[in-house]
Design a protein around this motif. Structure first.
Motif, PDB file in Angstrom:
ATOM      1  N   GLU A 144      32.052  43.292  46.315  1.00  0.00           N
ATOM      2  CA  GLU A 144      33.188  43.581  45.569  1.00  0.00           C
ATOM      3  C   GLU A 144      34.354  42.613  45.691  1.00  0.00           C
ATOM      4  N   ILE A 145      35.220  42.439  44.993  1.00  0.00           N
ATOM      5  CA  ILE A 145      36.230  41.418  44.793  1.00  0.00           C
ATOM      6  C   ILE A 145      37.410  42.448  44.800  1.00  0.00           C
ATOM      7  N   THR A 146      38.459  42.127  45.891  1.00  0.00           N
ATOM      8  CA  THR A 146      39.787  42.565  45.668  1.00  0.00           C
ATOM      9  C   THR A 146      40.652  41.836  44.723  1.00  0.00           C
ATOM     10  N   PRO A 147      41.076  42.406  43.754  1.00  0.00           N
ATOM     11  CA  PRO A 147      41.663  41.572  42.733  1.00  0.00           C
ATOM     12  C   PRO A 147      43.348  41.624  42.866  1.00  0.00           C
ATOM     13  N   SER A 148      44.092  40.642  42.705  1.00  0.00           N
ATOM     14  CA  SER A 148      45.391  40.584  42.469  1.00  0.00           C
ATOM     15  C   SER A 148      45.993  41.187  41.278  1.00  0.00           C
ATOM     16  N   TYR A 149      45.347  41.343  40.274  1.00  0.00           N
ATOM     17  CA  TYR A 149      45.534  42.087  38.808  1.00  0.00           C
ATOM     18  C   TYR A 149      44.642  42.904  38.466  1.00  0.00           C
ATOM     19  N   LEU A 150      44.868  44.052  37.710  1.00  0.00           N
ATOM     20  CA  LEU A 150      44.098  44.932  37.069  1.00  0.00           C
ATOM     21  C   LEU A 150      44.035  44.500  35.538  1.00  0.00           C
ATOM     22  N   LEU A 151      42.902  44.529  34.989  1.00  0.00           N
ATOM     23  CA  LEU A 151      42.636  43.989  33.688  1.00  0.00           C
ATOM     24  C   LEU A 151      42.976  45.575  32.907  1.00  0.00           C
TER      25      LEU A 151
END
Length: 264
Positions: free
Chosen positions: A31-38
């Motif tokens: 999994e990737i920890t995002p900086s932004y939520l789509l």
């Protein structure tokens, strides 16, 4: 003209980003920890709105499946390991009653997704769901084979082979159809080979199993497509990014897509 439209639709659907495993051949995808939520994605073909819980996990999607005459609402539930267990999808179309679909996610002992089982409500009261088809996923090193199995069939209707690079991007996807006892591996239909940027993918905030296997950690900027015996053609993709490096606009073959985010 219809053939050209079909090819363009297939290409745009296939290219809307891809992801799979980490550098280890046998480990489950990371999994990737995002900086932004789509939060929104829009194009001439479809639109989607995404909602998350307080832990920033995807819980609801509202949108369309390529036709603005029908819309859907999906709610997602998770198992004790934090992976999607089930998706309830309600599809509403003009001049027809809504249809109800349950998509059941199954995993192996390594936590890898091995099946998406698609069922549909055949009776409103009581609610009875019939198994319609499944997507089966088979792992072999740096490739994943996705097989479409229709209910009652011993052989898949089609299969798509996804090849991944060491960054977890799909380097190539190849679809085979016309599978039968005489041609168990099917007949080549089309392939797409991708070149990527180094920026984060818009869908990195979505659950990995929701978009698996057709999403990548980065964004395609070029695709070479080959259909049957046709000569390969190349399509360039132009991206515009926000201050965090996430795409906000994509232009491909005259089709413009846009993305909106919530900053964490």
């Amino acid at each position: 003209m219809n053939t050209k439209i079909t090819k363009l639709t297939l290409l745009l659907l296939a290219i809307f980003t891809v992801s799979c495993s980490n550098d280890s051949d046998n480990d489950a995808p990371e999994e990737i920890t995002p900086s932004y939520l789509l939060t929104k994605s829009n194009s001439a073909l479809a639109f989607n709105d995404y909602k998350y819980n307080d832990a920033n996990k995807l819980i609801e999607i509202n949108g369309s499946d390529g036709s603005f005459t029908s819309t859907f609402n999906s709610t997602v539930t998770y198992n004790g390991n934090g992976k999607i267990q089930e998706e309830l999808k309600i599809v509403s179309a003009l001049f027809s009653t809504p249809s109800y679909h349950r998509i059941i996610y199954k995993y192996d002992g390594q936590g890898r997704l091995v099946e998406k089982k698609y069922t549909q409500n055949s009776s409103a009261t009581p609610a009875i769901y019939d198994h319609k088809q499944s997507l089966i996923f088979e792992y072999n090193g740096s490739t994943v084979t996705q097989k479409l199995m229709l209910k009652g069939n011993a052989l898949p209707s089609s299969k798509t082979v996804f090849e991944y690079d060491k960054k977890g991007n799909v380097s190539k996807s190849t679809l085979y159809n016309k599978i039968d006892a005489n041609t168990p591996n099917g007949v080549f239909f089309y392939s797409h080979a991708y070149t990527y940027d180094t920026k984060p993918n818009p869908e990195s905030s979505l659950a990995l199993e929701y978009r698996f296997p057709n999403t990548s950690k980065n964004n395609p900027i070029k695709v070479v497509e080959t259909y049957n015996s046709d000569a390969p053609t190349t399509a360039d993709i132009v991206l515009e990014y926000n201050e965090g490096g996430y795409p906000v606009k994509k232009t491909q073959s005259g089709i413009v897509s846009s993305y909106e985010y919530k900053m964490l």
